[in-house]
Write a protein that holds these residues in place. Structure first.
Motif, PDB file in Angstrom:
ATOM      1  N   VAL A   8      33.440 119.004  51.613  1.00  0.00           N
ATOM      2  CA  VAL A   8      32.617 119.782  52.132  1.00  0.00           C
ATOM      3  C   VAL A   8      32.567 119.622  53.795  1.00  0.00           C
ATOM      4  O   VAL A   8      32.831 120.658  54.400  1.00  0.00           O
ATOM      5  N   ILE A   9      32.605 118.498  54.137  1.00  0.00           N
ATOM      6  CA  ILE A   9      32.389 118.096  55.590  1.00  0.00           C
ATOM      7  C   ILE A   9      33.935 118.683  55.975  1.00  0.00           C
ATOM      8  O   ILE A   9      33.763 118.993  57.344  1.00  0.00           O
ATOM      9  N   SER A  10      35.002 118.069  55.556  1.00  0.00           N
ATOM     10  CA  SER A  10      36.325 118.475  56.102  1.00  0.00           C
ATOM     11  C   SER A  10      36.542 119.864  56.292  1.00  0.00           C
ATOM     12  O   SER A  10      37.155 120.330  57.124  1.00  0.00           O
ATOM     13  N   THR A  11      36.130 120.949  55.226  1.00  0.00           N
ATOM     14  CA  THR A  11      36.170 122.060  55.509  1.00  0.00           C
ATOM     15  C   THR A  11      35.375 122.906  56.675  1.00  0.00           C
ATOM     16  O   THR A  11      35.767 123.672  57.278  1.00  0.00           O
ATOM     17  N   TYR A  12      34.027 122.226  56.765  1.00  0.00           N
ATOM     18  CA  TYR A  12      33.333 122.874  57.749  1.00  0.00           C
ATOM     19  C   TYR A  12      33.738 122.209  58.991  1.00  0.00           C
ATOM     20  O   TYR A  12      33.677 122.723  60.124  1.00  0.00           O
ATOM     21  N   LYS A  13      34.709 121.192  59.228  1.00  0.00           N
ATOM     22  CA  LYS A  13      35.185 120.680  60.412  1.00  0.00           C
ATOM     23  C   LYS A  13      36.496 121.616  60.685  1.00  0.00           C
ATOM     24  O   LYS A  13      36.510 121.842  61.900  1.00  0.00           O
ATOM     25  N   ARG A  14      37.307 121.895  59.626  1.00  0.00           N
ATOM     26  CA  ARG A  14      38.172 122.960  59.757  1.00  0.00           C
ATOM     27  C   ARG A  14      38.069 124.682  60.282  1.00  0.00           C
ATOM     28  O   ARG A  14      38.528 125.150  60.899  1.00  0.00           O
ATOM     29  N   ASN A  15      36.921 124.813  59.555  1.00  0.00           N
ATOM     30  CA  ASN A  15      36.104 126.050  59.769  1.00  0.00           C
ATOM     31  C   ASN A  15      34.659 126.079  60.133  1.00  0.00           C
ATOM     32  O   ASN A  15      33.757 126.436  59.315  1.00  0.00           O
ATOM     33  N   PRO A  16      34.535 125.708  61.360  1.00  0.00           N
ATOM     34  CA  PRO A  16      33.173 125.360  61.911  1.00  0.00           C
ATOM     35  C   PRO A  16      32.470 126.694  61.831  1.00  0.00           C
ATOM     36  O   PRO A  16      32.607 127.686  61.906  1.00  0.00           O
ATOM     37  N   LEU A  17      30.815 126.181  61.541  1.00  0.00           N
ATOM     38  CA  LEU A  17      29.779 127.271  61.825  1.00  0.00           C
ATOM     39  C   LEU A  17      29.705 127.618  63.324  1.00  0.00           C
ATOM     40  O   LEU A  17      29.889 126.818  64.169  1.00  0.00           O
ATOM     41  N   GLU A  18      29.340 129.100  63.629  1.00  0.00           N
ATOM     42  CA  GLU A  18      29.338 129.514  64.916  1.00  0.00           C
ATOM     43  C   GLU A  18      27.861 128.573  65.376  1.00  0.00           C
ATOM     44  O   GLU A  18      26.790 128.450  64.849  1.00  0.00           O
ATOM     45  N   LYS A  19      27.955 128.212  66.634  1.00  0.00           N
ATOM     46  CA  LYS A  19      26.955 127.578  67.579  1.00  0.00           C
ATOM     47  C   LYS A  19      26.328 126.442  66.663  1.00  0.00           C
ATOM     48  O   LYS A  19      25.064 126.307  66.566  1.00  0.00           O
ATOM     49  N   LEU A 149      30.776 119.479  71.416  1.00  0.00           N
ATOM     50  CA  LEU A 149      30.074 118.634  70.768  1.00  0.00           C
ATOM     51  C   LEU A 149      30.459 117.135  70.566  1.00  0.00           C
ATOM     52  O   LEU A 149      29.656 116.247  70.853  1.00  0.00           O
ATOM     53  N   ARG A 150      31.793 117.252  70.159  1.00  0.00           N
ATOM     54  CA  ARG A 150      32.209 115.673  69.948  1.00  0.00           C
ATOM     55  C   ARG A 150      32.277 115.053  71.247  1.00  0.00           C
ATOM     56  O   ARG A 150      32.317 114.010  71.240  1.00  0.00           O
ATOM     57  N   ASN A 151      32.891 115.619  72.053  1.00  0.00           N
ATOM     58  CA  ASN A 151      32.876 115.041  73.639  1.00  0.00           C
ATOM     59  C   ASN A 151      31.624 114.613  74.048  1.00  0.00           C
ATOM     60  O   ASN A 151      31.528 113.351  74.763  1.00  0.00           O
ATOM     61  N   ILE A 152      30.422 115.555  73.923  1.00  0.00           N
ATOM     62  CA  ILE A 152      29.142 114.979  74.100  1.00  0.00           C
ATOM     63  C   ILE A 152      28.786 113.692  73.439  1.00  0.00           C
ATOM     64  O   ILE A 152      28.119 112.778  74.016  1.00  0.00           O
ATOM     65  N   GLN A 153      29.166 113.679  72.293  1.00  0.00           N
ATOM     66  CA  GLN A 153      28.728 112.701  71.590  1.00  0.00           C
ATOM     67  C   GLN A 153      29.466 111.444  71.849  1.00  0.00           C
ATOM     68  O   GLN A 153      28.739 110.346  71.848  1.00  0.00           O
ATOM     69  N   TYR A 154      30.668 111.386  72.279  1.00  0.00           N
ATOM     70  CA  TYR A 154      31.459 110.208  72.560  1.00  0.00           C
ATOM     71  C   TYR A 154      30.818 109.598  73.957  1.00  0.00           C
ATOM     72  O   TYR A 154      30.635 108.673  74.097  1.00  0.00           O
ATOM     73  N   ALA A 155      30.518 110.797  74.767  1.00  0.00           N
ATOM     74  CA  ALA A 155      30.027 110.145  75.928  1.00  0.00           C
ATOM     75  C   ALA A 155      28.534 109.703  75.926  1.00  0.00           C
ATOM     76  O   ALA A 155      28.458 108.569  76.419  1.00  0.00           O
ATOM     77  N   LEU A 156      27.653 110.089  74.973  1.00  0.00           N
ATOM     78  CA  LEU A 156      26.089 109.544  74.790  1.00  0.00           C
ATOM     79  C   LEU A 156      26.442 108.082  74.380  1.00  0.00           C
ATOM     80  O   LEU A 156      25.994 107.231  74.519  1.00  0.00           O
ATOM     81  N   ASN A 157      27.385 108.127  73.146  1.00  0.00           N
ATOM     82  CA  ASN A 157      27.745 106.677  72.737  1.00  0.00           C
ATOM     83  C   ASN A 157      27.993 105.665  73.579  1.00  0.00           C
ATOM     84  O   ASN A 157      27.630 104.544  73.410  1.00  0.00           O
ATOM     85  N   THR A 158      28.895 106.203  74.183  1.00  0.00           N
ATOM     86  CA  THR A 158      29.444 105.230  75.416  1.00  0.00           C
ATOM     87  C   THR A 158      28.465 104.904  76.374  1.00  0.00           C
ATOM     88  O   THR A 158      28.520 103.563  76.696  1.00  0.00           O
ATOM     89  N   ILE A 159      27.511 105.715  76.827  1.00  0.00           N
ATOM     90  CA  ILE A 159      26.529 105.359  77.845  1.00  0.00           C
ATOM     91  C   ILE A 159      25.492 104.437  77.088  1.00  0.00           C
ATOM     92  O   ILE A 159      25.190 103.347  77.863  1.00  0.00           O
ATOM     93  N   VAL A 160      25.211 104.448  75.798  1.00  0.00           N
ATOM     94  CA  VAL A 160      24.139 103.683  75.098  1.00  0.00           C
ATOM     95  C   VAL A 160      24.763 102.372  74.770  1.00  0.00           C
ATOM     96  O   VAL A 160      24.169 101.449  75.197  1.00  0.00           O
ATOM     97  N   LEU A 161      26.113 102.388  74.642  1.00  0.00           N
ATOM     98  CA  LEU A 161      26.869 101.063  74.361  1.00  0.00           C
ATOM     99  C   LEU A 161      27.047 100.192  75.641  1.00  0.00           C
ATOM    100  O   LEU A 161      26.805  99.141  75.678  1.00  0.00           O
ATOM    101  N   VAL A 162      27.232 100.933  76.916  1.00  0.00           N
ATOM    102  CA  VAL A 162      27.081 100.424  78.092  1.00  0.00           C
ATOM    103  C   VAL A 162      26.038  99.761  78.714  1.00  0.00           C
ATOM    104  O   VAL A 162      25.891  98.580  78.935  1.00  0.00           O
ATOM    105  N   ILE A 163      24.687 100.575  78.438  1.00  0.00           N
ATOM    106  CA  ILE A 163      23.552 100.073  78.600  1.00  0.00           C
ATOM    107  C   ILE A 163      22.958  98.842  77.872  1.00  0.00           C
ATOM    108  O   ILE A 163      22.850  97.945  78.235  1.00  0.00           O
ATOM    109  N   ILE A 164      23.153  99.028  76.459  1.00  0.00           N
ATOM    110  CA  ILE A 164      23.034  97.865  75.819  1.00  0.00           C
ATOM    111  C   ILE A 164      23.766  96.465  76.238  1.00  0.00           C
ATOM    112  O   ILE A 164      23.120  95.420  76.091  1.00  0.00           O
TER     113      ILE A 164
END
Length: 201
Positions: A8-19, A149-164
């Motif tokens: 299910v997850i891989s299908t929605y990654k290949r054919n994502p939902l709008e917005k 969205l993936r780039n935003i998630q990577y950026a946020l994760n990196t910022i949190v890790l750097v702060i910690i």
């Protein structure tokens, strides 16, 4: 169950939902505290931050309300999803063995013949097209949105890790030594790489 979830997850990654609001993902756990943690981190925190962004831009917040409705709906199924169930197919197998070859072809209900990955893919595409009324021609744009969205998630994760990590470094001499060692090692590697590329030319 995990194989089905993966399809299910891989299908929605290949054919994502709008917005899409989040990158499609699922975490299965039997631990109540872990469930509450993932609900807070993956649902409530992003919804709260997005609602805050909507308020700041003069729009009406809606994500917390939406997620609260979703969690209430999921709570109805909690009895069934938080327990183990065993189902017997003896009656179906007995019925199947008594059918004639013609009836077996006419009333084909043997799920062992299903190609499950193809079935799940068609099911997900069907929900996208017929239930959510999304245009299949919009898949490339939805993929671009998912990459964003993936780039935003990577950026946020990196910022949190750097702060910690910075907080940890400020309190520990050992962490500072490790940090300087890693930075020094990276610097030496880059210097060696630059020198070797210069020699090659």
């Amino acid at each position: 169950m995990f194989k089905l979830e993966y399809h299910v997850i891989s299908t929605y990654k290949r054919n994502p939902l709008e917005k899409a609001f989040r990158i499609p993902n699922a975490n299965m756990t039997s631990n109540y505290l872990m469930h509450q943690y993932w609900t807070a981190v993956s649902h409530k925190a992003p919804a709260f931050l997005y609602d805050l962004y909507l308020r700041l831009t003069g729009r009406k917040p809606r994500m917390m309300k939406l997620f609260n409705r979703l969690h209430k709906s999921m709570a109805f199924f909690e009895y069934f999803t938080s327990r183990s169930w065993e189902w017997s197919s003896d009656n179906m197998n007995r019925l199947m063995s008594q059918l004639s070859p013609k009836d077996k072809k006419l009333f084909c209900f043997d799920v062992r013949q299903l190609h499950w990955s193809e079935y799940i893919e068609n099911y997900c595409l069907g929900t996208k097209k017929y239930l959510l009324n999304e245009d299949m021609a919009g898949i490339p744009a939805a993929k671009r949105h998912l990459r964003k969205l993936r780039n935003i998630q990577y950026a946020l994760n990196t910022i949190v890790l750097v702060i910690i990590w910075r907080i940890f470094i400020a309190r520990s001499q050992m962490a500072q030594n490790i940090w300087y060692f890693v930075v020094n090692l990276c610097y030496k590697f880059l210097s060696y790489f630059r020198a070797s590329s210069t020699l090659r030319h």
